[in-house]
Write a protein that holds these residues in place. Structure first.
Motif, PDB file in Angstrom:
ATOM      1  N   LEU A 114       0.827  -1.218   0.000  1.00  0.00           N
ATOM      2  CA  LEU A 114       0.000   0.000   0.000  1.00  0.00           C
ATOM      3  C   LEU A 114       0.860   1.267   0.000  1.00  0.00           C
ATOM      4  N   VAL A 115       1.677   1.387  -1.033  1.00  0.00           N
ATOM      5  CA  VAL A 115       2.492   2.585  -1.211  1.00  0.00           C
ATOM      6  C   VAL A 115       2.285   3.108  -2.628  1.00  0.00           C
ATOM      7  N   LEU A 116       2.474   4.407  -2.785  1.00  0.00           N
ATOM      8  CA  LEU A 116       2.377   5.009  -4.103  1.00  0.00           C
ATOM      9  C   LEU A 116       3.604   4.627  -4.928  1.00  0.00           C
ATOM     10  N   PRO A 117       3.505   4.680  -6.255  1.00  0.00           N
ATOM     11  CA  PRO A 117       4.619   4.220  -7.097  1.00  0.00           C
ATOM     12  C   PRO A 117       5.868   5.084  -6.939  1.00  0.00           C
ATOM     13  N   TYR A 138      -5.995  -1.853  -2.564  1.00  0.00           N
ATOM     14  CA  TYR A 138      -5.189  -0.771  -3.128  1.00  0.00           C
ATOM     15  C   TYR A 138      -6.080   0.330  -3.695  1.00  0.00           C
ATOM     16  N   SER A 139      -7.210  -0.063  -4.270  1.00  0.00           N
ATOM     17  CA  SER A 139      -8.146   0.938  -4.796  1.00  0.00           C
ATOM     18  C   SER A 139      -8.654   1.838  -3.668  1.00  0.00           C
ATOM     19  N   ARG A 140      -8.989   1.242  -2.540  1.00  0.00           N
ATOM     20  CA  ARG A 140      -9.457   2.040  -1.399  1.00  0.00           C
ATOM     21  C   ARG A 140      -8.313   2.901  -0.838  1.00  0.00           C
ATOM     22  N   PHE A 141      -7.095   2.369  -0.880  1.00  0.00           N
ATOM     23  CA  PHE A 141      -5.928   3.143  -0.453  1.00  0.00           C
ATOM     24  C   PHE A 141      -5.791   4.401  -1.307  1.00  0.00           C
ATOM     25  N   LEU A 142      -5.952   4.273  -2.614  1.00  0.00           N
ATOM     26  CA  LEU A 142      -5.861   5.434  -3.493  1.00  0.00           C
ATOM     27  C   LEU A 142      -6.989   6.427  -3.209  1.00  0.00           C
ATOM     28  N   CYS A 143      -8.181   5.906  -2.965  1.00  0.00           N
ATOM     29  CA  CYS A 143      -9.314   6.786  -2.663  1.00  0.00           C
ATOM     30  C   CYS A 143      -9.062   7.607  -1.394  1.00  0.00           C
ATOM     31  N   SER A 144      -8.321   7.037  -0.454  1.00  0.00           N
ATOM     32  CA  SER A 144      -8.058   7.739   0.812  1.00  0.00           C
ATOM     33  C   SER A 144      -7.133   8.933   0.637  1.00  0.00           C
ATOM     34  N   LYS A 145      -6.477   9.038  -0.530  1.00  0.00           N
ATOM     35  CA  LYS A 145      -5.513  10.117  -0.763  1.00  0.00           C
ATOM     36  C   LYS A 145      -6.183  11.425  -1.182  1.00  0.00           C
ATOM     37  N   GLN A 146      -7.487  11.384  -1.336  1.00  0.00           N
ATOM     38  CA  GLN A 146      -8.247  12.598  -1.655  1.00  0.00           C
ATOM     39  C   GLN A 146      -7.751  13.276  -2.943  1.00  0.00           C
ATOM     40  N   ILE A 147      -7.426  12.470  -3.937  1.00  0.00           N
ATOM     41  CA  ILE A 147      -7.050  12.956  -5.263  1.00  0.00           C
ATOM     42  C   ILE A 147      -8.176  12.560  -6.216  1.00  0.00           C
TER      43      ILE A 147
END
Length: 346
Positions: A114-117, A138-147
């Protein structure tokens, strides 16, 4: 560098086999992370089509006017992949709106941790388009970044995925139903499914439609006539598929494959096993890949309007960037059945 760079060119530049490059590009087979990284960097350096990989070692100059959208993908897209045309059109559309596209390949290790590239800098990025990222965590992890996010296809959605983001899919159910209905009304009464229906939401919707059309026409679902193994690079191995076919007690009258890639490999496997397509068994796929017209016999399939899908995706994400308070949208793009020789339709 010309955009006609091939996998063979990359292989020769690195002193590895073309097969190794292909496995790395498509995230199949056992290729070490170190070798993958070398291949990805060389692909970027050589200007391999659809892989303008953002290189963290390369100095860039950002200005206050800089507007960027990032593409996150788990594997590279060759020209046969429907996503290649989607991204072509997407990139052209966002360019007209003043945005540039940076491409990041998400490694399996980054998904599991669960890290960004590597090399991703949030500062200049206005939004992210995610192509075939099939990990719910991972999809939910990206959603949590508020982007601002747009997912092109997703992990299987059994009605409760509820990602706080925009989603875009190709329409799967109606086209699958109509294609199989045409086979059934033409006299086919036994159809097998080939592919891992849990691979992604699109595969799952095609599977659901397959089961629905059997039920509607009072046809039995026969698991022994299907190849449903858990997602594996073996679906790209015609010898493995040939063995699966030989293990069947009785071959169905037709196979519906989750996509064209599987269908074309299955056709090779059937020929290896001594069966003729479409005389002994009919085969159909999904995607309308370039190979679907080149294979012999030509493949009955479903066309995805990839260029239109790319334009729609760009409009959705740009509107999300400009107005983050918009309600989240799930968009389906209509598809169309194309009947060809593999089902005896032409």
């Amino acid at each position: 560098m010309s955009n006609k760079v091939t996998l063979q060119d990359i292989a020769e530049a690195l002193g590895v086999s073309r097969n190794t490059v292909s496995k790395a590009m498509n995230n199949t087979g056992s290729v070490s992370d170190a070798t993958k990284n070398r291949i990805f960097q060389k692909a970027a350096e050589m200007g391999y089509k659809q892989f303008g990989l953002n290189n963290p070692k390369q100095d860039t100059v950002e200005t206050s006017e800089s507007k960027q959208i990032a593409l996150f993908a788990n594997s590279l897209m060759n020209t046969s992949h429907f996503g290649s045309k989607v991204i072509d059109a997407f990139q052209e559309r966002i360019s007209s709106a003043g945005y540039t596209l940076s491409i990041f390949l998400i490694r399996d290790s980054e998904i599991s941790n669960l890290v960004l590239p590597a090399g991703f800098d949030r500062t200049p990025i206005d939004g992210i388009i995610c192509l075939e990222l099939f990990s719910e965590t991972y999809s939910r992890f990206l959603c949590s970044k508020q982007i601002p996010l747009l997912f092109v296809d997703t992990v299987v959605n059994r009605h409760d995925l509820d990602l706080p983001s925009d989603l875009i899919y190709m329409e799967n159910k109606v086209s699958t139903y109509n294609m199989l209905k045409s086979l059934i009304t033409g006299g086919v009464s036994k159809i097998g499914f080939v592919g891992d229906f849990n691979h992604c939401n699109s595969f799952f919707e095609r599977w659901e439609s397959f089961l629905t059309v059997l039920k509607d026409f009072n046809l039995a679902f026969e698991k022994d006539s299907c190849i449903l193994d858990t997602d594996s690079p073996l679906y790209g191995n015609s010898e493995w598929l040939c063995q699966k076919v030989k293990e069947m007690k009785e071959i169905p009258q037709a196979f519906f494959c989750a996509n064209d890639f599987i269908a074309i490999n299955l056709m090779r496997a059937l020929k290896q096993a001594g069966y003729s397509v479409p005389e002994d068994v009919k085969v159909c796929g999904f995607d309308n890949s370039p190979e679907s017209t080149r294979v012999e016999p030509s493949l009955t399939t479903v066309n995805i309007p990839s260029l239109d899908m790319g334009c729609i995706a760009a409009d959705i994400l740009v509107s999300r960037i400009r107005n983050p308070s918009l309600p989240f949208r799930t968009t389906y793009v209509k598809t169309e059945v194309i009947e060809r020789n593999s089902t005896g339709s032409r």
